[in-house]
Design a protein around this motif. Sequence first.
Motif, PDB file in Angstrom:
ATOM      1  N   ALA A 142       3.001  -3.007  -7.413  1.00 36.67           N
ATOM      2  CA  ALA A 142       2.128  -2.432  -6.573  1.00 36.67           C
ATOM      3  C   ALA A 142       1.414  -1.459  -7.096  1.00 36.67           C
ATOM      4  N   ALA A 143       2.212  -0.277  -7.799  1.00 37.52           N
ATOM      5  CA  ALA A 143       1.374   0.832  -8.386  1.00 37.52           C
ATOM      6  C   ALA A 143       0.469   0.602  -9.607  1.00 37.52           C
ATOM      7  N   SER A 144       0.779  -0.618 -10.215  1.00 32.09           N
ATOM      8  CA  SER A 144      -0.205  -0.999 -11.444  1.00 32.09           C
ATOM      9  C   SER A 144      -1.546  -1.126 -10.747  1.00 32.09           C
ATOM     10  N   THR A 145      -1.922  -1.400  -9.395  1.00 28.60           N
ATOM     11  CA  THR A 145      -3.437  -1.612  -8.949  1.00 28.60           C
ATOM     12  C   THR A 145      -3.464  -0.655  -7.678  1.00 28.60           C
ATOM     13  N   ALA A 146      -2.724   0.578  -7.640  1.00 32.61           N
ATOM     14  CA  ALA A 146      -2.959   1.442  -6.268  1.00 32.61           C
ATOM     15  C   ALA A 146      -4.350   2.063  -6.414  1.00 32.61           C
ATOM     16  N   GLY A 147      -4.883   2.368  -5.399  1.00 34.75           N
ATOM     17  CA  GLY A 147      -5.992   3.239  -5.216  1.00 34.75           C
ATOM     18  C   GLY A 147      -7.064   2.591  -5.316  1.00 34.75           C
ATOM     19  N   ALA A 148      -7.139   1.290  -5.486  1.00 32.74           N
ATOM     20  CA  ALA A 148      -8.464   0.611  -5.682  1.00 32.74           C
ATOM     21  C   ALA A 148      -8.703  -0.053  -4.161  1.00 32.74           C
ATOM     22  N   ALA A 149      -9.853  -0.886  -4.280  1.00 31.87           N
ATOM     23  CA  ALA A 149     -10.594  -1.489  -3.034  1.00 31.87           C
ATOM     24  C   ALA A 149      -9.689  -2.618  -2.735  1.00 31.87           C
ATOM     25  N   TRP A 150      -8.602  -2.882  -2.676  1.00 29.91           N
ATOM     26  CA  TRP A 150      -7.654  -3.926  -2.236  1.00 29.91           C
ATOM     27  C   TRP A 150      -6.316  -3.635  -1.833  1.00 29.91           C
ATOM     28  N   ARG A 151      -5.661  -4.710  -1.147  1.00 27.72           N
ATOM     29  CA  ARG A 151      -4.326  -4.524  -0.903  1.00 27.72           C
ATOM     30  C   ARG A 151      -3.368  -5.520  -1.282  1.00 27.72           C
ATOM     31  N   THR A 152      -2.201  -5.176  -1.489  1.00 30.34           N
ATOM     32  CA  THR A 152      -1.194  -6.034  -2.389  1.00 30.34           C
ATOM     33  C   THR A 152      -0.128  -6.182  -1.280  1.00 30.34           C
ATOM     34  N   GLY A 153       0.743  -7.007  -1.399  1.00 29.03           N
ATOM     35  CA  GLY A 153       1.859  -7.122  -0.747  1.00 29.03           C
ATOM     36  C   GLY A 153       3.088  -8.277  -1.270  1.00 29.03           C
TER      37      GLY A 153
END
Length: 386
Positions: free
Chosen positions: A183-194
């Motif tokens: 999750a941290a590898s793409t944090a802070g950008a305009a999407w959400r992961t789960g």
Amino acid sequence: MDRRSFLRLTGGGVIAAATATTLPGCSSTLPPEAIAAWQGPGNEPDVRRWILAHAILAPHSHNLQSWLVDLGVPDEITLFIDRSRLLPETDPFSRQMMMSQGTFLELLDQAARQKGLRADITLFPEGVFAPTTVDARPTARVRLVADASVQADPLFAHVFTRRTNREAYEARLPPAEALQAIAASTAGAAWRTGFVTTEQADAMAQHRRIAKEAWRIELTTPRTVLESFKVLRVGPKEIAQHRDGISLNDPMVRAITALGLFDRTVAPAPDDQATTGQINEFNAHIDGTPAFYWLVTEGNDRVTQVNAGRAWVRAQLAATAQGLSMQPISQALQEYPEVAVPYREIHEQVGAPAPRFTVQMWARLGFAPTIQPSPRRGLDAHIVKA
């Protein structure tokens, strides 16, 4: 499993005999020339070629590798989509193709950082593609600039070991810290992961049900299954010749093909053993998967799609760093009419109703056996102007 093991035939004795007599000593190992790109560029003196030799290792839908690059301007790389390598049936609006442009750009950026270069990426420099088509204009123009402040990306260390792993996964759950790292590898950008895991029994049951139904639809819709058949590469000769697509090098499949029992121009019937066996195998792998990952964006324009591809390969590299494997299960995310119900259901399941939101990626996640890399066509196949 997932378009790769299409054949489940009766008459096993006949096939076994054919294997023994027509393919003595054959191996499922891929031809060395098909996977040579995974050895890296070595001491390549041209920095752009060195960078691109890493970018071509990015994941791509159906492994079509639809990347073309123009190196005609010094210190620049212009990326185009190869319109002869699209999936009009299962990816009618080329959303997945745009994501695959993004995976390429992400690895390009990471490789440039290794050389102390900043990759200034301008997406769609001559205008953005229409929502439903792609054209001859560039996807991106990249200017490479020396920059002492550029920092290497730790994910780059896993470029050569990243795999899209389609095997059966172990039942054990990925540890919480591994999920946090992904999750941290793409944090802070305009999407959400789960993530959903087997600890969430009801949600997991729904994910599995939707995945199975979407796969059944793709496999029993003639035009969509034939689209995969067109890019099947059976046996070492075809694999070495094309170095793309879906590789089948299993001795049994090669024997069936050699006997003329596998007609790649005809879709098997829904109740054919080739179909039901494939569905059963997929279902077993889905039932054994301990976790799923998803990535959602608000909106679905072309820039968002490319950036979602960048996020996806970062997540996959982060999973690799944690000793985990991932495999896209894209069937329910596709936009052809027959899959509309699973498409709606997976969006609702992750709390992202369409059309406001788009589930750009949905993938299996878990511990899996070591596998070979996918074939790559080599850098020269992608250069249109040096």
